[in-house]
Scaffold this active site. Structure first.
Site, short mmCIF file in Angstrom:
data_model
loop_
_atom_site.label_atom_id
_atom_site.label_comp_id
_atom_site.label_asym_id
_atom_site.label_seq_id
_atom_site.Cartn_x
_atom_site.Cartn_y
_atom_site.Cartn_z
N HIS A 8 -14.76 38.94 2.82
CA HIS A 8 -15.83 38.77 1.83
C HIS A 8 -17.17 39.29 2.33
O HIS A 8 -18.01 39.73 1.55
CB HIS A 8 -15.95 37.30 1.44
CG HIS A 8 -16.55 37.10 0.09
ND1 HIS A 8 -16.28 36.02 -0.70
CD2 HIS A 8 -17.40 37.84 -0.64
CE1 HIS A 8 -16.94 36.09 -1.84
NE2 HIS A 8 -17.63 37.20 -1.82
N TYR A 48 -15.31 30.91 -4.07
CA TYR A 48 -15.58 30.55 -5.47
C TYR A 48 -14.99 29.19 -5.82
O TYR A 48 -15.43 28.54 -6.77
CB TYR A 48 -15.00 31.59 -6.43
CG TYR A 48 -15.50 33.00 -6.27
CD1 TYR A 48 -16.69 33.29 -5.60
CD2 TYR A 48 -14.76 34.07 -6.79
CE1 TYR A 48 -17.12 34.60 -5.47
CE2 TYR A 48 -15.20 35.38 -6.65
CZ TYR A 48 -16.37 35.64 -5.99
OH TYR A 48 -16.79 36.93 -5.85
#
Length: 301
Positions: free
Chosen positions: A115, A60
């Protein structure tokens, strides 16, 4: 209303809703481009009484904003649950988490996830796989070093989890997946597998059904009837459905009022078993709504 918790397989408790994710709409391609609005929003979230659950990830690129908000907050560290994710920007999770902790200004995170089972860029041979077993062992090292309290995965299918469970000395506690009424299994059988193995599912994009343009169908009519019955809105009904399915909803919004509403209103109602089952049934009958990891998982629509 008091915040609810899920109990993880290792006995630890996790806040049953993550009220602010720093991905999706806050995602950046360049970490050096500081977003002061994001820091302001996180700062407001940290003023909410009690424990707040924040969701972050290496990819992010929002560590500077989260770190600034944490630095300026007076909320005790034990009232902040931080989930972070290794996204393979760094070579391994040990390097990645050390970088994250330095940027966030904290000594540990509460939950650290892989992730995905894929690399963000293809390998030299064109594949997107990496050594899950080796990487999981590095996550276990991070637990022993006290740099994370819990470990887990994200976007993992049954086959991926089986590889981990076969060698795990410290089991995965969480699998964060795209989950909503129109996508009740990101990959085949993942919901039942997680339930069987006591791996808590977390749902990102739990409100995806509300992005569908045509809301004239039976599903939306039924959800709206429940919203009227419980004097709330369709979003809260869908978040509550996720929670009552035993899945932890991960939310975010650019509007603080909406964040606070999700944190509060979800605990003010309780759907009946019949209502939960009917939302599930009507949702399964609807066309799949999948927003992420489409090249890998569209085949399962």
């Amino acid at each position: 209303m008091p915040l609810q918790y899920f109990k993880l397989q290792n006995g630890n408790k996790i806040p049953a809703i993550s009220i602010f994710g720093t991905g999706t709409q806050w995602f950046k391609t360049d970490e050096s481009q500081f977003n002061s609005e994001l820091t302001n929003q996180i700062s407001k979230v940290l003023e909410i009484p009690g424990v707040v659950h924040l969701d972050a990830a290496e990819i992010y690129r929002t560590y500077p904003e989260l770190g600034a908000a944490l630095k300026n907050s007076t909320k005790p560290r034990d009232e902040i649950w931080i989930t972070d994710k290794f996204s393979r920007i760094h070579d391994d999770p040990i390097q990645a988490l050390d970088y994250s902790l330095s940027k966030l200004g904290v000594e540990y995170v509460d939950l650290y996830l892989l992730h995905s089972p894929f690399t963000p860029k293809p390998n030299a041979d064109g594949s997107h796989t990496y050594d899950l077993v080796k990487t999981w062992k590095q996550l276990e090292e991070l637990v022993r070093a006290g740099k994370t309290r819990n470990i887990g995965v994200s976007n993992f299918g049954v086959e991926d989890l089986e590889k981990i469970l076969e060698i795990a000395e410290i089991r995965p506690q969480v699998n964060q997946i795209e989950y909503n009424a129109f996508l009740q299994n990101q990959t085949p059988g993942i919901y039942d597998f997680a339930q069987k193995h006591q791996i808590l599912l977390e749902a990102y994009s739990p409100l995806s059904p509300l992005s569908v343009e045509d809301k004239s169908g039976e599903f939306f009519q039924y959800v709206q009837s429940l919203a009227s019955k419980y004097s709330t809105d369709s979003g809260i009904i869908l978040l509550r459905w996720v929670y009552q399915r035993g899945v932890l909803p991960v939310t975010t919004s650019s509007k603080f009022e909406r964040v606070q509403q999700s944190n509060d209103k979800i605990w003010e109602i309780e759907l009946t078993e019949e209502e939960v089952n009917k939302i599930s049934k009507l949702g399964e009958e609807h066309e799949t709504v999948r927003k992420y990891w489409k090249p890998f998982y569209d085949q399962y629509n």
